[in-house]
Scaffold this active site. Structure first.
Site, PDB file in Angstrom:
ATOM      1  N   TYR A 101       0.841  -1.195   0.000  1.00 35.59           N
ATOM      2  CA  TYR A 101       0.000   0.000   0.000  1.00 35.59           C
ATOM      3  C   TYR A 101       0.876   1.244   0.000  1.00 35.59           C
ATOM      4  CZ  TYR A 101      -3.088   3.706   1.573  1.00 35.59           C
ATOM      5  OH  TYR A 101      -3.777   4.886   1.644  1.00 35.59           O
ATOM      6  N   GLU A 189      -3.615   7.508  -3.944  1.00 31.53           N
ATOM      7  CA  GLU A 189      -3.450   6.198  -3.316  1.00 31.53           C
ATOM      8  C   GLU A 189      -3.227   5.095  -4.340  1.00 31.53           C
ATOM      9  OE1 GLU A 189      -6.038   4.910   0.295  1.00 31.53           O
ATOM     10  OE2 GLU A 189      -6.969   4.026  -1.469  1.00 31.53           O
TER      11      GLU A 189
END
Ligand code: GDP
Ligand code: MN
Length: 376
Positions: A101, A189
């Protein structure tokens, strides 16, 4: 403002962040055409402006043109969290070894962008943040040129990358930061940032949210807006230049000033009610604005009563009262309205509203309590 994954990936490419090959399509025939240009398996991904598409069945792997057609057909038209899928992204599937991530938001307390990375990426990052926050590394980016080399290395060590991957990591960390700043994003993101079976890093998902207040300087971003997936009432309000946020309660609110609007919503909550919206009609509160505000609020079928809370400071109360009377002439609805109107020329205003069905209340708390009673 939100954009789709396929649009965010286009921006990623402009900033040098590696993404899978593929294209967005709107029907199964085109999906097959795109897939045939790629190496199977391909991944077919619903393009909707909500997260959690994977868990909702909106992300599927296809091993052949036939399967591509079937899956594209199944996903197009699917309902994901109340949104109908009208577009899918067809991409060469990554052979996933690990899902990492990486994301950037603003840390308001520190007044700095903060880069978050985790070796535990994928569909459950919110869960990871809640239960095992030590698996997320947070680094503030203090220099406008982006993360320092040592920060990139620190991220690489944290993620357990090898030396070649460490070099690739720079593309992701610097690219993501640069686009976050240059495009005035509020969130950028990559989840998952994938390590493939051959050890390469690639952005398999892409999410960018933009700061609405900065959109005026990014016409290229504004052009990406998908109105069909926005709340229709909010889209309407934006066109009318009314500050409106749609909520799930049943008490419609018309207030002048953002602070007073927030306080009004708090009071409604305090007395056990639920606001249907935030609405700031601004300082002027002319009759057209009052009419438009009432039109928006009565278009929301959940609304069962309305609270108008106006403090006449710069704007005179009699003007507002006139606006309300004009609005009534143009609109036809049967909802009870509680009004608290105070400030300059309030006596005249109250006289003007006598004989109407409006329920006047002397204070804000009285008004909030009354409107909550009405919907109970
Ligand atoms: P989200 O659920 O809306 O965040 O959609 P994602 O794009 O993140 O996809 C969800 C999950 O699908 C990922 O975490 C992966 O496990 C899987 N996935 C997405 N793209 C690929 C791909 O190219 N190959 C493989 N094997 N799995 C993928
Ligand atoms: Mn994702």
């Amino acid at each position: 403002m939100k954009i789709h994954e396929y649009q965010a990936k286009e921006i990623f490419r402009q900033y040098g962040i590696p993404t899978p090959k593929g294209a967005m399509v709107t029907n199964p025939d085109e999906a097959v055409k795109v897939a045939k240009e790629l190496t199977f398996p391909v991944v077919i991904k619903a393009q909707v402006l909500v997260g959690g598409r994977g868990k909702a069945g909106g992300v599927k792997l296809a091993n052949s043109p036939q399967e591509t057609r079937e899956l594209a057909d199944a996903i197009l038209g699917m309902d994901i969290k109340g949104i109908r899928v009208k577009k899918v992204l067809v991409e060469e599937a990554a052979k996933i070894k690990e899902e990492l991530y990486m994301g950037i938001i603003i840390d308001r307390a520190e007044k700095l962008p903060v880069m978050m990375t985790s070796p535990a990426g994928g569909v459950d990052i919110e869960e990871i943040a809640r239960t095992t926050p030590e698996k997320i590394l947070k680094l503030h980016i203090k220099h406008h040129l982006g993360p320092y080399d040592f920060q990139v290395r620190q991220i690489g060590y944290f993620l357990g990358l090898d030396k070649a991957q460490m070099n690739q990591l720079g593309l992701f960390a610097r690219g993501l930061y640069r686009l976050f700043i240059e495009k005035d994003a509020s969130l950028a993101e990559i989840n998952p940032l994938v390590i493939t079976e051959t050890g390469e890093l690639i952005a398999c998902d892409a999410k960018i949210n933009f700061d609405d207040n900065a959109l005026y300087r990014h016409p290229e971003v504004e052009a990406l807006r998908d109105e069909s997936e926005e709340d229709p009432l909010e889209a309407e309000a934006r066109r009318k230049r009314i500050n409106y946020v749609h909520l799930s309660g049943n008490i419609g609110c018309i207030v002048n000033g953002a602070g007073l609007a927030m306080a009004t919503m708090d009071l409604i909550k305090h007395f056990g009610g639920a606001p249907a919206n935030f609405l700031d009609i601004g300082g002027g509160a002319r009759s057209e604005q009052v009419t438009e505000a009432l039109r928006l609020i009565t278009a929301d079928k959940n609304v069962r009563a309305i609270l108008i809370n106006i403090f006449g400071g710069i704007v005179r109360c009699d003007r507002v009262a006139q606006g309300i009377l004009d609005a009534f002439k143009q609109l036809d609805f049967k909802l009870p309205i509680v009004i608290r109107l105070t400030g300059t020329n309030e006596e005249e205003a109250h006289k003007m509203l006598e004989g109407t069905e409006l329920i006047p209340m002397p204070t804000m708390s009285d008004a909030a309590r009354k409107v909550v009673e009405l919907v109970k």
